[in-house]
Scaffold this motif. Sequence first.
Motif, short mmCIF file in Angstrom:
data_model
loop_
_atom_site.label_atom_id
_atom_site.label_comp_id
_atom_site.label_asym_id
_atom_site.label_seq_id
_atom_site.Cartn_x
_atom_site.Cartn_y
_atom_site.Cartn_z
N LEU A 190 1.06 -1.61 0.10
CA LEU A 190 -0.18 0.25 -0.03
C LEU A 190 0.72 1.40 -0.44
CD1 LEU A 190 -3.03 -1.11 2.73
CD2 LEU A 190 -3.47 -0.57 -0.18
N LEU A 191 2.10 1.19 0.24
CA LEU A 191 3.41 2.58 0.80
C LEU A 191 3.65 2.97 -0.71
CD1 LEU A 191 4.95 1.79 3.89
CD2 LEU A 191 3.63 3.81 3.73
N LYS A 192 3.62 2.10 -1.84
CA LYS A 192 3.90 1.92 -2.92
C LYS A 192 2.80 2.82 -3.73
CE LYS A 192 5.94 -1.49 -3.70
NZ LYS A 192 6.60 -3.32 -3.66
N LEU A 193 1.61 3.35 -3.08
CA LEU A 193 0.64 4.02 -3.80
C LEU A 193 0.61 5.52 -4.02
CD1 LEU A 193 -2.46 1.85 -2.66
CD2 LEU A 193 -1.09 1.81 -5.29
N PRO A 194 0.87 6.64 -4.58
CA PRO A 194 1.16 8.46 -4.24
C PRO A 194 0.01 8.23 -3.27
CG PRO A 194 -0.40 7.55 -6.77
CD PRO A 194 0.09 6.26 -6.31
N GLY A 195 1.11 9.26 -3.06
CA GLY A 195 -0.03 10.10 -1.34
C GLY A 195 -0.02 9.05 -0.46
N ILE A 196 0.09 8.10 -0.17
CA ILE A 196 0.29 7.37 1.32
C ILE A 196 1.04 6.72 1.91
CG2 ILE A 196 -1.30 4.75 1.83
CD1 ILE A 196 -3.09 6.37 0.40
N GLY A 197 0.90 7.34 2.85
CA GLY A 197 2.56 6.51 4.36
C GLY A 197 1.68 6.33 4.83
N PRO A 198 3.05 5.73 6.14
CA PRO A 198 2.09 4.81 6.96
C PRO A 198 0.69 4.71 7.52
CG PRO A 198 4.39 5.60 7.23
CD PRO A 198 3.33 6.69 6.58
N PHE A 199 0.17 6.06 8.50
CA PHE A 199 -0.91 6.56 9.17
C PHE A 199 -1.81 5.29 7.60
CE2 PHE A 199 -4.93 8.20 9.73
CZ PHE A 199 -5.20 8.52 11.11
N SER A 200 -2.04 6.44 6.32
CA SER A 200 -2.99 5.95 5.66
C SER A 200 -3.13 5.00 5.18
CB SER A 200 -2.41 7.11 4.12
OG SER A 200 -3.00 8.45 4.71
N SER A 201 -1.83 3.65 4.86
CA SER A 201 -1.65 2.41 4.98
C SER A 201 -2.54 1.20 5.72
CB SER A 201 -0.84 2.44 4.75
OG SER A 201 0.59 2.11 5.48
N ASP B 251 1.70 4.01 14.40
CA ASP B 251 1.15 5.88 13.27
C ASP B 251 0.11 5.97 13.93
OD1 ASP B 251 3.71 6.43 11.78
OD2 ASP B 251 3.48 3.69 11.41
N GLU B 252 -0.90 5.79 14.26
CA GLU B 252 -2.34 6.70 14.62
C GLU B 252 -1.96 7.39 16.97
OE1 GLU B 252 -6.93 6.08 15.30
OE2 GLU B 252 -5.81 4.37 14.18
N ARG B 253 -1.60 8.38 16.22
CA ARG B 253 -1.02 9.28 17.20
C ARG B 253 -2.10 9.30 18.19
NH1 ARG B 253 -2.60 13.75 18.43
NH2 ARG B 253 -3.23 14.67 16.00
N ARG B 254 -3.88 9.18 17.96
CA ARG B 254 -5.36 9.92 18.70
C ARG B 254 -5.30 8.07 19.69
NH1 ARG B 254 -8.46 13.01 14.76
NH2 ARG B 254 -7.51 14.94 15.57
N LEU B 255 -4.45 7.22 18.60
CA LEU B 255 -4.80 6.23 19.80
C LEU B 255 -3.57 5.87 20.88
CD1 LEU B 255 -6.02 3.25 20.13
CD2 LEU B 255 -4.12 2.21 18.27
#
Length: 309
Positions: A224-235, A252-256
């Motif tokens: 998933l990280l290979k998709l453009p604009g997708i970082g650790p949180f989004s993946s 990578d979910e800071r609020r959690l």
Amino acid sequence: MISTVSSQVAEVSFTGPFDLDASTRFLEGFTPAARPDAAAEPGVLRMAFPVERTWSHAGVVVRQRAPDRVEVEVFAEPDVVPFAVTQVRRMLSLDVDGEGFARVGAADKVVAGLQERNPGLRPVLFHSPYEAACWAVIGHGIRIVQAAGIKRRVAERFGREVDVGGVPLISFPTPEELLEMDSHPSLPPAKVERLHAMARAARDGLLDAETLRAKDSAEALTRLLKLPGIGPFSSQLILIRGAGHPDVFPRDERRLQDEMARVYGQGGAVSAAKLERIADAWRPYRSWVALLFRTEREIRTGEIGGRRS
């Protein structure tokens, strides 16, 4: 509105506690879901969405008929119905054996408290990894309420209105429909390009839920990280809340992590490494426990409901 089609009814059985009303309440307070008032009905969950693999629109009405069974009425062409039912099972996390979830609480009094305060609540997902990925692109760098409004307007302009048993609901655009969006007044060109990339990835099977779930979670996240604009949180969002992987810790979910630190740290500092070690005891339901923590934080802060950014 799409042509009215006759409905077909399927029964979905599952193991472990589940409460459809708890899922519906969660969606009503979850701003990204953008549920209209017309969809609200006691004991009933109505949804419209693009169906994976067929990429046709469908509407569904879900009713709980017994503690271990729900009825899914599908409004779609006959060949789409089995895929829509499979998608509903995943969206409500009914495709996971929930019998062992109580044992996690038995071993961790914090989790036991979460389960007691949220009986029968399982993770409620985006309709698909494709929609989760589009949400991640739309929502990057802006407030949740603003992102939800943009997502709704994109669906109204490029998606489809579906007659769901007499209630019209808007279904998000299929990948091909989204590729027809050359521009949008609320989206910069870079986000439009990334949405097109998500549409092509979905069309090509790179965001297929079953495929992502079949992989080792680390391998799926790397993909998933290979998709453009997708970082650790989004993946992690796509894998957990899109594909429905039941056992991923969203590191990578800071609020959690803030919520976990507040509860487990009793006012003191708790390192991310220690939080991850705590979460190891939640296996194989780390995603499920994480949802309960987010739900409790939302009740306390109003973040995901849109009262805060």
